[in-house]
Write a protein that holds these residues in place. Structure first.
Motif, PDB file in Angstrom:
ATOM      1  N   LYS A  60       0.872  -1.371   0.083  1.00 38.68           N
ATOM      2  CA  LYS A  60       0.224   0.215  -0.238  1.00 38.68           C
ATOM      3  C   LYS A  60       0.483   1.219   0.333  1.00 38.68           C
ATOM      4  O   LYS A  60       0.047   2.130  -0.237  1.00 38.68           O
ATOM      5  N   ASP A  61       2.322   1.088   0.937  1.00 40.94           N
ATOM      6  CA  ASP A  61       3.061   1.671   0.864  1.00 40.94           C
ATOM      7  C   ASP A  61       3.335   2.449  -0.686  1.00 40.94           C
ATOM      8  O   ASP A  61       4.386   3.986  -1.120  1.00 40.94           O
ATOM      9  N   HIS A  63       6.033   0.566  -1.561  1.00 41.95           N
ATOM     10  CA  HIS A  63       7.761  -0.209  -1.515  1.00 41.95           C
ATOM     11  C   HIS A  63       6.893  -1.855  -1.456  1.00 41.95           C
ATOM     12  O   HIS A  63       5.715  -2.374  -1.939  1.00 41.95           O
ATOM     13  N   ARG A  81       6.249   1.467   8.205  1.00 43.85           N
ATOM     14  CA  ARG A  81       6.576   2.315   7.426  1.00 43.85           C
ATOM     15  C   ARG A  81       8.503   2.220   7.778  1.00 43.85           C
ATOM     16  O   ARG A  81       9.331   2.341   8.076  1.00 43.85           O
ATOM     17  N   HIS A 194       7.193   4.918  -3.685  1.00 42.29           N
ATOM     18  CA  HIS A 194       7.111   5.516  -2.231  1.00 42.29           C
ATOM     19  C   HIS A 194       5.962   6.442  -1.532  1.00 42.29           C
ATOM     20  O   HIS A 194       6.720   7.950  -2.546  1.00 42.29           O
ATOM     21  N   ARG A 195       4.756   5.914  -1.626  1.00 43.40           N
ATOM     22  CA  ARG A 195       3.657   7.399  -2.026  1.00 43.40           C
ATOM     23  C   ARG A 195       4.070   8.753  -0.859  1.00 43.40           C
ATOM     24  O   ARG A 195       3.591   9.954  -0.935  1.00 43.40           O
ATOM     25  N   ILE A 196       4.847   8.365  -0.191  1.00 37.69           N
ATOM     26  CA  ILE A 196       5.167   9.841   1.069  1.00 37.69           C
ATOM     27  C   ILE A 196       5.634  11.018  -0.292  1.00 37.69           C
ATOM     28  O   ILE A 196       5.893  12.242  -0.075  1.00 37.69           O
ATOM     29  N   TYR A 202      -1.634  11.027   1.065  1.00 40.26           N
ATOM     30  CA  TYR A 202      -1.625   9.345   1.865  1.00 40.26           C
ATOM     31  C   TYR A 202      -0.246   9.917   3.360  1.00 40.26           C
ATOM     32  O   TYR A 202      -0.557   9.580   4.151  1.00 40.26           O
ATOM     33  N   GLU A 207       0.791   9.040   6.538  1.00 44.87           N
ATOM     34  CA  GLU A 207       2.260   8.534   7.300  1.00 44.87           C
ATOM     35  C   GLU A 207       1.860   9.906   8.400  1.00 44.87           C
ATOM     36  O   GLU A 207       2.868   9.860   9.503  1.00 44.87           O
TER      37      GLU A 207
END
Length: 283
Positions: A60-61, A63, A81, A194-196, A202, A207
């Motif tokens: 989901k993140d 990775h 995380r 990585h969505r951050i 997201y 996070e």
């Protein structure tokens, strides 16, 4: 000892080609002129042998998923995380444009710790990058896995204070404002999903970051380019960096370098002086 110690020693070999297209995209991303001698600047190895997981194998993140299978290079530590915490890099040879690349990665150690924010999992990975059969870079990378955060947790990092970064004690200083376009391009260069780094809802809601997060290796790459201005291209023998605090897109970022003993101290800082990355180098 951890329950994932049988992952220690697990290896992965990847191959790539540092072709002209990749070199040109790298130079364009950093607003640099192409090398007149056909050698890439130090830091290009961060964009080689990138993740090869298919879309269906992403978590989901963003990775690659981790599980108990033999195909899972990283151990399935149940902490969601993931962050690139640090690297210890040794530069042995410059990497020429057109080189055939082979990178051997090995899980060197796995450790569990208890931090202020909860459980932490640390994985050290040793990467050896060869260019045309010659070892060019050794990079010991530390990944940290952390607990999920509550949906109502305070956003990180705090809003900038009224303080200001003081460049007076540094030999050279440069300010940039990394925007989402730069983050997107660096994610593309490194095939980092990585969505951050590109998905603001997201990053903020899941996070609990205050905005899009600037990649640690992106800040390391910018510091390496600052070192070029001081020492010249491909002059560093070692470069170590450690993530200290998140840097946020669209906010000023200060980069600085100064002589320190037999080497150099480098760092990136937010506008109020909060340090984001600590680094050191030798030439």
């Amino acid at each position: 000892m951890t329950e994932w110690d049988n992952w220690i020693g697990r290896e992965q070999v990847q191959r790539d080609t540092l072709d002209n297209a990749l070199a040109n995209r790298w130079f364009a991303t950093f607003n640099l002129d192409a090398s007149p001698i056909g050698m890439m600047p130090q830091g290009i190895h961060l964009c080689l042998c990138t993740p090869e997981a298919p879309q269906t194998a992403l978590g989901k993140d963003g990775h690659p998923k981790r599980d108990e299978s033999d195909q899972s290079f990283f151990p399935p530590i149940p902490l969601p995380r993931r962050m690139w915490a640090a690297s210890e890099i040794e530069f042995l040879e410059p990497i020429p444009i057109g080189a055939d690349i082979e990178r051997t990665s090995r899980i060197a150690s796995i450790a569990e710790k208890e931090g202020k924010s909860g459980k932490l999992g640390f994985v050290d990975v040793e990467h050896v990058t060869k260019a045309n059969g010659v070892i060019a870079v050794r990079d010991k990378q530390t990944l940290v896995y952390r607990d999920a955060v509550a949906g109502d947790a305070p956003l990180s990092p705090p809003e900038p204070s009224s303080a200001a970064f003081d460049a007076a004690s540094w030999d050279q200083h440069q300010q940039i404002t990394p925007d989402p376009r730069l983050l997107f391009r660096f994610s593309a260069l490194t095939f980092n999903t990585h969505r951050i780094h590109y998905d603001l809802p997201y990053a903020r809601d899941v996070e609990r970051y205050r905005g899009l997060v600037v990649h640690g290796p992106l800040m390391a790459s910018l510091l390496l380019q600052m070192a070029v201005k001081v020492l010249g291209e491909n002059k560093l023998k070692t470069f170590n960096f450690r993530a200290v605090s998140p840097a946020i897109a669209d906010e000023p970022l200060h980069m600085a370098i100064r002589k320190s003993g037999d080497g150099y101290e480098l760092g990136t800082f937010a506008s109020d002086g909060r340090q984001c990355v600590k680094a050191s180098a030798t030439a």
